[in-house]
Design a protein around this motif. Structure first.
Motif, PDB file in Angstrom:
ATOM      1  N   PHE A 127      28.244 -36.916 -30.947  1.00 28.33           N
ATOM      2  CA  PHE A 127      26.837 -37.015 -31.338  1.00 28.33           C
ATOM      3  C   PHE A 127      25.963 -36.184 -30.394  1.00 28.33           C
ATOM      4  O   PHE A 127      25.080 -35.437 -30.831  1.00 28.33           O
ATOM      5  CB  PHE A 127      26.396 -38.478 -31.330  1.00 28.33           C
ATOM      6  N   ALA A 128      26.198 -36.297 -29.093  1.00 26.67           N
ATOM      7  CA  ALA A 128      25.400 -35.559 -28.099  1.00 26.67           C
ATOM      8  C   ALA A 128      25.491 -34.058 -28.334  1.00 26.67           C
ATOM      9  O   ALA A 128      24.477 -33.344 -28.259  1.00 26.67           O
ATOM     10  CB  ALA A 128      25.857 -35.909 -26.687  1.00 26.67           C
ATOM     11  N   LEU A 129      26.679 -33.570 -28.630  1.00 30.67           N
ATOM     12  CA  LEU A 129      26.841 -32.136 -28.872  1.00 30.67           C
ATOM     13  C   LEU A 129      26.135 -31.703 -30.146  1.00 30.67           C
ATOM     14  O   LEU A 129      25.588 -30.599 -30.214  1.00 30.67           O
ATOM     15  CB  LEU A 129      28.314 -31.758 -28.899  1.00 30.67           C
ATOM     16  N   LYS A 130      26.116 -32.583 -31.144  1.00 27.42           N
ATOM     17  CA  LYS A 130      25.398 -32.238 -32.375  1.00 27.42           C
ATOM     18  C   LYS A 130      23.900 -32.153 -32.090  1.00 27.42           C
ATOM     19  O   LYS A 130      23.223 -31.249 -32.581  1.00 27.42           O
ATOM     20  CB  LYS A 130      25.702 -33.253 -33.485  1.00 27.42           C
ATOM     21  N   VAL A 131      23.380 -33.069 -31.279  1.00 21.12           N
ATOM     22  CA  VAL A 131      21.959 -32.998 -30.895  1.00 21.12           C
ATOM     23  C   VAL A 131      21.688 -31.701 -30.135  1.00 21.12           C
ATOM     24  O   VAL A 131      20.708 -31.008 -30.394  1.00 21.12           O
ATOM     25  CB  VAL A 131      21.552 -34.220 -30.042  1.00 21.12           C
ATOM     26  N   ALA A 132      22.570 -31.361 -29.203  1.00 20.99           N
ATOM     27  CA  ALA A 132      22.356 -30.179 -28.358  1.00 20.99           C
ATOM     28  C   ALA A 132      22.486 -28.871 -29.123  1.00 20.99           C
ATOM     29  O   ALA A 132      21.795 -27.902 -28.808  1.00 20.99           O
ATOM     30  CB  ALA A 132      23.341 -30.192 -27.187  1.00 20.99           C
ATOM     31  N   MET A 133      23.363 -28.834 -30.122  1.00 20.05           N
ATOM     32  CA  MET A 133      23.693 -27.555 -30.757  1.00 20.05           C
ATOM     33  C   MET A 133      23.256 -27.435 -32.225  1.00 20.05           C
ATOM     34  O   MET A 133      23.077 -26.330 -32.707  1.00 20.05           O
ATOM     35  CB  MET A 133      25.214 -27.321 -30.682  1.00 20.05           C
TER      36      MET A 133
END
Length: 194
Positions: A127-133
């Motif tokens: 989830f964090a990577l989806k928010v970041a990217m």
């Protein structure tokens, strides 16, 4: 040979800084044994320094459903995706210390899917990577996947806010060519001698 520069922009001398910023840096130096370069380099613009660290502290120091190590995992994973040398090295060191694990930071920085972490933590980092990217692609299913692992809506906010804040941090570190302190490279890798 001269030591490499820690920023492409001028780095103010400690004595030339506003008292509140200098006091914070000296406090960090007392606790850590050195001043992380992020404190020194961002002091080039004191007002932005204050705003940056106020938001950093609001996210990273608040009580949360996330552990300190999990918060650092988010920083390390998203910084790896953003190719941010400073944050991978500095926050990797902090993660190793909080997790009491000399290997986890490298695993999370390169490929969290293969890291020796829980399925819950892998869902958090996805989830964090989806928010970041790719934040524009967030859908209800992304939130439901976190809830299935026991994350509350406030925890999900924390995950996303940390990812978003450190996307800013990664970009600033790359913009100014911020160099990690040498101390960070070994921190948490070698047991302390007593």
């Amino acid at each position: 040979m001269n030591a490499p520069s820690i920023s492409r922009y001028p780095v103010p001398k400690l004595d030339d800084l506003p008292e509140d910023i200098r006091a914070r840096m000296l406090d960090v130096q007392e606790k850590a044994g050195f001043i992380p370069n992020v404190f020194l380099t961002l002091a080039h613009r004191p007002e932005e320094w204050r705003a940056f660290f106020a938001y950093h502290d609001a996210l990273m120091l608040r009580e949360s459903g996330l552990t300190k190590a999990e918060k650092e995992m988010i920083v390390v994973a998203t910084s790896g995706a953003n190719d941010c040398l400073y944050c991978i090295v500095a926050h990797g060191a902090i993660l190793r210390v909080y997790a009491k694990d000399a290997l986890v930071a490298d695993q999370v920085a390169v490929n969290y899917r293969k890291a020796d972490i829980s399925d819950r933590q892998k869902a958090m980092l996805k989830f964090a990577l989806k928010v970041a990217m790719q934040s524009v692609e967030l859908a209800e299913a992304d939130y439901e996947a976190l809830r299935a692992h026991g994350f509350s809506d406030e925890d999900i906010w924390d995950i996303g806010a940390i990812a978003a804040f450190f996307a800013l941090s990664n970009r600033m570190a790359n913009l100014i060519a911020m160099r990690p302190n040498d101390e960070f490279f070994l921190l948490g890798r070698i047991p302390k001698v007593r």
